[in-house]
Design an enzyme around this catalytic site. Structure first.
Site, PDB file in Angstrom:
ATOM      1  N   GLU A 198      -2.023   6.127  -2.770  1.00 33.23           N
ATOM      2  CA  GLU A 198      -2.743   5.318  -3.161  1.00 33.23           C
ATOM      3  C   GLU A 198      -3.311   5.185  -1.041  1.00 33.23           C
ATOM      4  OE1 GLU A 198      -1.945   2.548  -6.471  1.00 33.23           O
ATOM      5  OE2 GLU A 198      -0.808   2.391  -4.945  1.00 33.23           O
ATOM      6  N   CYS A 200      -5.373   2.805   5.617  1.00 33.82           N
ATOM      7  CA  CYS A 200      -3.631   2.768   5.487  1.00 33.82           C
ATOM      8  C   CYS A 200      -3.297   4.137   4.771  1.00 33.82           C
ATOM      9  CB  CYS A 200      -3.174   1.289   5.229  1.00 33.82           C
ATOM     10  SG  CYS A 200      -1.115   1.342   4.359  1.00 33.82           S
ATOM     11  N   GLY A 218       5.469   7.321   1.475  1.00 33.71           N
ATOM     12  CA  GLY A 218       5.941   8.127   2.268  1.00 33.71           C
ATOM     13  C   GLY A 218       6.249   8.241   3.157  1.00 33.71           C
TER      14      GLY A 218
HETATM   15  N1  SAH Z   1       7.937   4.638   5.541  1.00 34.84           N
HETATM   16  C1  SAH Z   1       7.396   4.118   6.360  1.00 34.84           C
HETATM   17  C2  SAH Z   1       5.833   4.023   6.881  1.00 34.84           C
HETATM   18  C3  SAH Z   1       5.394   3.265   5.288  1.00 34.84           C
HETATM   19  S1  SAH Z   1       6.174   1.578   4.377  1.00 34.84           S
HETATM   20  C4  SAH Z   1       8.331   3.378   7.094  1.00 34.84           C
HETATM   21  O1  SAH Z   1       9.021   2.465   6.203  1.00 34.84           O
HETATM   22  O2  SAH Z   1       7.958   2.519   8.341  1.00 34.84           O
HETATM   23  C5  SAH Z   1       4.819   0.470   6.129  1.00 34.84           C
HETATM   24  C6  SAH Z   1       5.762  -1.021   5.541  1.00 34.84           C
HETATM   25  O3  SAH Z   1       5.743  -1.220   4.824  1.00 34.84           O
HETATM   26  C7  SAH Z   1       7.427  -0.923   6.683  1.00 34.84           C
HETATM   27  O4  SAH Z   1       7.435  -1.725   7.315  1.00 34.84           O
HETATM   28  C8  SAH Z   1       7.841  -1.407   5.744  1.00 34.84           C
HETATM   29  O5  SAH Z   1       9.217  -1.512   5.726  1.00 34.84           O
HETATM   30  C9  SAH Z   1       7.370  -1.933   4.753  1.00 34.84           C
HETATM   31  N2  SAH Z   1       7.718  -2.264   2.900  1.00 34.84           N
HETATM   32  C10 SAH Z   1       7.851  -1.616   2.108  1.00 34.84           C
HETATM   33  N3  SAH Z   1       8.023  -2.056   1.336  1.00 34.84           N
HETATM   34  C11 SAH Z   1       7.822  -3.662   1.439  1.00 34.84           C
HETATM   35  C12 SAH Z   1       6.953  -4.750   0.212  1.00 34.84           C
HETATM   36  N4  SAH Z   1       7.988  -5.336  -0.883  1.00 34.84           N
HETATM   37  N5  SAH Z   1       7.150  -5.683   1.093  1.00 34.84           N
HETATM   38  C13 SAH Z   1       6.754  -5.777   2.633  1.00 34.84           C
HETATM   39  N6  SAH Z   1       6.888  -4.225   3.059  1.00 34.84           N
HETATM   40  C14 SAH Z   1       6.831  -3.580   2.691  1.00 34.84           C
HETATM   41 FE1  SF4 Z   2       9.065   2.805   1.304  1.00 34.37          FE
HETATM   42 FE2  SF4 Z   2      11.213   3.103   2.831  1.00 34.37          FE
HETATM   43 FE3  SF4 Z   2       9.947   5.488   2.009  1.00 34.37          FE
HETATM   44 FE4  SF4 Z   2       8.802   3.732   4.192  1.00 34.37          FE
HETATM   45  S1  SF4 Z   2      10.852   4.789   4.248  1.00 34.37           S
HETATM   46  S2  SF4 Z   2       8.013   4.152   1.819  1.00 34.37           S
HETATM   47  S3  SF4 Z   2       9.728   1.677   3.385  1.00 34.37           S
HETATM   48  S4  SF4 Z   2      11.128   4.146   0.771  1.00 34.37           S
END
Ligand code: SAH
Ligand code: SF4
Length: 344
Positions: free
Chosen positions: A91, A104, A164
């Site tokens: 997505e 994004c 990812g």
């Molecule tokens: N893998 C990378 C980038 C993708 S996630 C990372 O973890 O930084 C992008 C952002 O969305 C991160 O800050 C992540 O912690 C946040 N995120 C993940 N799940 C979430 C949720 N359920 N609600 C709000 N933010 C979330």
């Molecule tokens: Fe989700 Fe964590 Fe992977 Fe970021 S590193 S995409 S928050 S599982």
């Protein structure tokens, strides 16, 4: 099977042309046509030699990922479900801010990091995306934008915050960034691109020498290792004491910040004590704190905090003179908000 034109950085394309017996200068015309003009048909710019035409169009493909599904939210956020040649899907989200857009991008199908609060994390890692699949998301979204929104609307920002862990797919993300910022390619400003990481140390160790000077965001979520490890399992292997000092060395130039994303979860990491500890960890650094109230998804154990808690947390961080914002949630009605993406 043909391989993709969109896998090459500008320099790699020049090398490819030279190795095939052509003239490196022709790369500029090709980048111009396929990126600046965003066309997937053969280049018709005067000056493209017959030889280059043959090298490029007999061996390379220009396919973009296919849009399987589009969902538009009331706030004009658009979520795309893309599928690739092997049928795998990701997505991508297009987020509007007054006729300017942030896209994004996803960097992997699923994610190996298994963060407990993340919808993507619950699916595990299927595979990393190739450069052309990352750039393909951008080009396909840009095409959609030109066809569906007013002519002036443009993508100005790119965030690697989709599915990812981008630093777990370092080489392909790096080449995609090079194409995004290349003056011959998509010409985005490097400070308009942000890579978000959970703190994957092997990637961070390569960043300083290899990554173009784009912005970094660290998903902090707690300044306390014990709590952070419950949210982000790789924190056990790569704790904050190793990650934070390293990241603080990256931003180039006075105005550059490190964004620390802080996911606020009700009665887990949203107390005044959590805010104080966060402020103490970050005071005096180049931190910019972005508070993200948790976005729920089906089956999760975590809850969104109350607005009062979010506000109190904000005030405590601000009282330490650390710049801080609360991320407004966009696209949550269509499960397009942070952490809600899942595609299999
Ligand atoms: N893998 C990378 C980038 C993708 S996630 C990372 O973890 O930084 C992008 C952002 O969305 C991160 O800050 C992540 O912690 C946040 N995120 C993940 N799940 C979430 C949720 N359920 N609600 C709000 N933010 C979330
Ligand atoms: Fe989700 Fe964590 Fe992977 Fe970021 S590193 S995409 S928050 S599982």
């Amino acid at each position: 099977m043909k391989f993709s034109f969109f896998q090459f950085s500008f320099d790699e394309l020049k090398n490819y042309i030279v190795q095939s017996g052509g003239n490196a200068d022709q790369a500029r015309l090709l980048f111009n046509w396929h990126y600046k003009k965003n066309l997937q048909t053969p280049c018709e710019i005067n000056g493209l030699s017959k030889k280059t035409h043959e090298i490029i169009y007999s061996d390379l493909s220009f396919e973009l990922p296919v849009i399987d599904q589009i969902q538009t939210s009331d706030d004009l956020t658009v979520k795309f479900l893309f599928s690739f040649q092997d049928g795998k899907k990701v997505e991508t989200v297009l987020i509007p801010f007054n006729q300017k857009y942030t896209v994004c991008l996803s960097s992997q199908v699923g994610c190996a990091m298994k963060c407990s609060f993340c919808h993507t994390g619950t699916q595990g890692l299927t595979r990393s995306l190739k450069t052309e699949e990352i750039i393909g998301q951008f080009l396909a979204v840009q095409t959609w934008l030109t066809q569906n929104r007013p002519a002036d609307d443009r993508i100005l920002n790119v965030v690697f915050m989709g599915q990812g862990e981008p630093l777990h797919n370092f080489d392909h993300v790096k080449t995609a960034v090079e194409i995004l910022i290349s003056q011959h390619g998509l010409s985005l400003a490097d400070h308009k691109i942000t890579i978000s990481t959970s703190g994957y140390l092997p990637g961070l160790l390569r960043w300083k020498d290899e990554m173009p000077s784009v912005n970094i965001a660290l998903s902090l979520h707690s300044p306390i290792d014990e709590k952070r490890s419950q949210l982000i399992p790789i924190n056990k292997k790569y704790p904050l004491k190793d990650v934070v000092p390293l990241i603080e060395q990256f931003p180039q130039g006075k105005k550059r910040f490190v964004t620390y994303e802080y996911l606020l979860i009700r009665e887990f990491n949203d107390s005044e004590e959590d805010a104080l500890q966060t402020a103490k960890l970050l005071a005096g650094t180049k931190a910019f704190v972005n508070l993200i109230p948790f976005n729920p998804f089906p089956g999760t154990q975590w809850k969104r905090p109350t607005e009062e808690r979010v506000q109190k947390f904000f005030e405590i961080i601000e009282s330490f003179k650390i710049p801080v914002t609360i991320r407004t949630t966009k696209g949550d009605k269509i499960l397009a908000a942070c952490g809600q993406l899942k595609s299999i």
